[in-house]
Design an enzyme around this catalytic site. Structure first.
Site, short mmCIF file in Angstrom:
data_model
loop_
_atom_site.label_atom_id
_atom_site.label_comp_id
_atom_site.label_asym_id
_atom_site.label_seq_id
_atom_site.Cartn_x
_atom_site.Cartn_y
_atom_site.Cartn_z
N ALA A 10 46.54 31.75 42.54
CA ALA A 10 46.86 32.48 43.42
C ALA A 10 46.43 33.96 42.99
O ALA A 10 47.08 34.47 42.31
CB ALA A 10 48.46 32.25 43.55
N ARG A 46 43.81 37.04 49.48
CA ARG A 46 43.78 37.71 50.85
C ARG A 46 42.63 37.56 51.68
O ARG A 46 42.63 37.34 52.72
CB ARG A 46 44.12 39.28 50.53
CG ARG A 46 45.39 39.57 50.00
CD ARG A 46 45.88 41.28 50.20
NE ARG A 46 46.87 41.78 49.71
CZ ARG A 46 47.01 42.25 48.48
NH1 ARG A 46 45.84 42.55 47.68
NH2 ARG A 46 48.08 42.58 48.01
N GLU A 131 51.66 35.59 28.49
CA GLU A 131 50.94 36.50 27.42
C GLU A 131 50.43 37.75 28.13
O GLU A 131 50.45 38.93 27.49
CB GLU A 131 50.16 35.79 26.67
CG GLU A 131 49.46 36.35 25.60
CD GLU A 131 50.42 36.43 24.28
OE1 GLU A 131 50.59 37.97 24.29
OE2 GLU A 131 50.99 35.61 23.75
N GLY A 136 47.80 43.11 27.71
CA GLY A 136 46.41 42.49 27.91
C GLY A 136 46.05 41.53 27.05
O GLY A 136 46.83 40.25 26.65
N GLY A 189 39.05 55.43 37.27
CA GLY A 189 39.81 54.09 37.68
C GLY A 189 40.80 53.69 36.61
O GLY A 189 41.43 52.65 36.58
N LYS A 207 57.24 46.54 29.92
CA LYS A 207 56.87 45.58 28.74
C LYS A 207 57.82 45.62 27.64
O LYS A 207 57.76 44.73 26.77
CB LYS A 207 55.43 46.26 28.45
CG LYS A 207 54.19 46.15 29.59
CD LYS A 207 53.02 47.02 29.22
CE LYS A 207 52.36 46.84 30.62
NZ LYS A 207 51.03 47.84 30.29
#
Length: 440
Positions: A10, A46, A131, A136, A189, A207
């Protein structure tokens, strides 16, 4: 041949599309390592028509995430949509309730609902793997939960937000302001249009709450984390830090103390000689201090499609090989409740930058106020007009000059009382800048 693990995904953004690509590209390697392959049988996102650079032919396109979670062939539901509530939450609950395994990169959801989801996984026999939710590609969840299962952990801390580390790196190396670096991070970004979640420390806090639970057997509680961001850090603080043998990082720190588990996120000065001080740019790093072992530091990419997808795929591989670790390393019913530790009780060294008025007795008054709180100074220097540092009392400038103090270990409460007294004495201008120091 053992049938492949059938996966439903998903969310087909940067991470989701990369997971699909990696499964296709590395299926023979997965089969060799896991004893079975992996097959994507259902997906949703979407937009069905968006070009993603992956081949979705032969894969069922479902109308919504819940339909993927309930797909009769799906054995492992992979949630890569994000969001702390529905549809991510209800879809994961449905998959776990049906005894299926779940893999997610959703730190916000784990931080808020992880205990409830872990209890469902324990009850119904599926795995709950996350994880990719923290740091990351760095395998810090498995390292703490499994690799260090026999180690009594005293402290876990690290750089958990690449945006903040990028901004602080640019500020230090190029002498830029926080605002300039933030704008550049947004252009590239690395930072969102609304960056407060990152730069105010809340991303790191989520986190850290997860890592603290794994390290200390406590219930995940973001509300127990004291949080400060990096917007108050100025270029002169970074220059002074370098001259004094430190570097400033936004750290998340969880540690065992005499009064309980202390969890905090804030700008921190770390020794230039430390491993974590060498971590620059968008890179993440986590250090674990355990009884009987030297500190272990893991460094790597903390975000991005490829990095996050690699962690997701590692979790899928664990499901394929039928590895079932308790989500938080202990049964949920064994996890202890933790409360927010008042920062006033924190003990450590401090960097303090004051704008001292050029008045007779200013330095003596500052020193007296610190001594009244039993605060010892490792060094006290003032900025030279040319940008260097010199012993206090040598300036000939009539306007306020920056005075920098480095304290030995003291309590936060004592430090705050001393600075309040200094301000009341009207020997400084403006608000003192205070940065905590974290030793190796």
């Amino acid at each position: 041949m053992v049938a492949p693990l059938k996966v439903g995904i998903a969310g087909l953004g940067t991470v989701g599309a990369e997971v699909v690509r990696l499964i296709e590209q590395q299926n023979s390697i997965l089969a060799a390592r896991c004893g079975r392959g992996v097959k994507v049988v259902a997906v949703t996102a979407r937009s069905k028509t968006k070009k993603r650079g992956v081949d979705l032919r032969g894969i069922d396109w479902m109308k919504d995430p819940l339909a993927v979670a309930q797909h009769p062939e799906v054995e492992c539901f992979v949630e890569l949509m994000g969001g702390v509530g529905d549809p991510a939450l209800s879809s994961i609950e449905a998959a776990l309730g049906a005894g299926k395994s779940v893999v997610t990169a959703n730190k916000a959801l784990i931080a808020k609902h992880g205990l409830k989801l872990a209890a469902s996984a324990e009850k119904n026999g599926g795995a709950l793997n996350y994880e990719a939710a923290v740091a990351g590609a760095i395998p810090i969840i498995k390292t703490i939960r499994e690799g260090l299962a026999g180690t009594d952990i005293n402290r876990v801390y690290g750089i958990l937000n690449g945006t903040c580390n990028y901004i602080l790196t640019r500020m230090e190396l190029e002498g830029l302001s926080f605002e300039e670096c933030l704008k550049d991070a947004q252009r590239l970004g690395y930072a969102e249009a609304e960056p407060s979640f990152d730069v105010d420390g809340h991303d790191t806090a989520q986190k850290l709450a997860i890592l603290a639970s794994l390290a200390f057997g406590t219930k995940v509680a973001q509300s127990a984390v004291s949080v400060e961001g990096i917007s108050s850090i100025a270029a002169e603080d970074l220059r002074a830090a370098a001259e004094l043998g430190y570097r400033v990082k936004l750290l998340g720190v969880a540690m065992r103390t005499a009064t309980g588990i202390e969890q905090r996120v804030h700008p921190t000065m770390v020794p230039l000689s430390s491993s974590i001080a060498q971590v620059m740019g968008v890179t993440n790093a986590v250090t674990v201090d355990g009884a009987g072992i030297a500190p272990i530091t893991l460094v790597g990419p903390g975000a991005g499609g490829a990095a996050t997808a690699s962690a997701v795929l590692a979790d899928i591989a664990d499901v394929a090989r039928n590895v079932r670790a308790l989500p938080f390393g202990r049964p949920v019913e064994k996890l202890k409740t933790t409360t927010k530790a008042p920062m006033e009780r924190h003990e450590g060294g401090y960097y303090i930058r004051l704008m001292a008025r050029d008045l007779a007795g200013t330095a003596a008054r500052i020193a007296t106020r610190l001594a009244e709180q039993k605060i010892s100074l490792e060094s006290i220097v003032q900025r030279h007009p040319n940008g260097g540092i010199e012993p206090v009392g040598k300036s000939t400038k009539s306007s306020p000059v920056p005075v920098i103090l480095i304290t030995y270990a003291t309590t936060e409460d004592a430090m705050r009382r001393a600075l309040q007294a200094v301000q009341s004495d009207k020997v400084i201008s403006g608000k003192p800048q205070v940065i905590r120091i974290e030793k190796n």
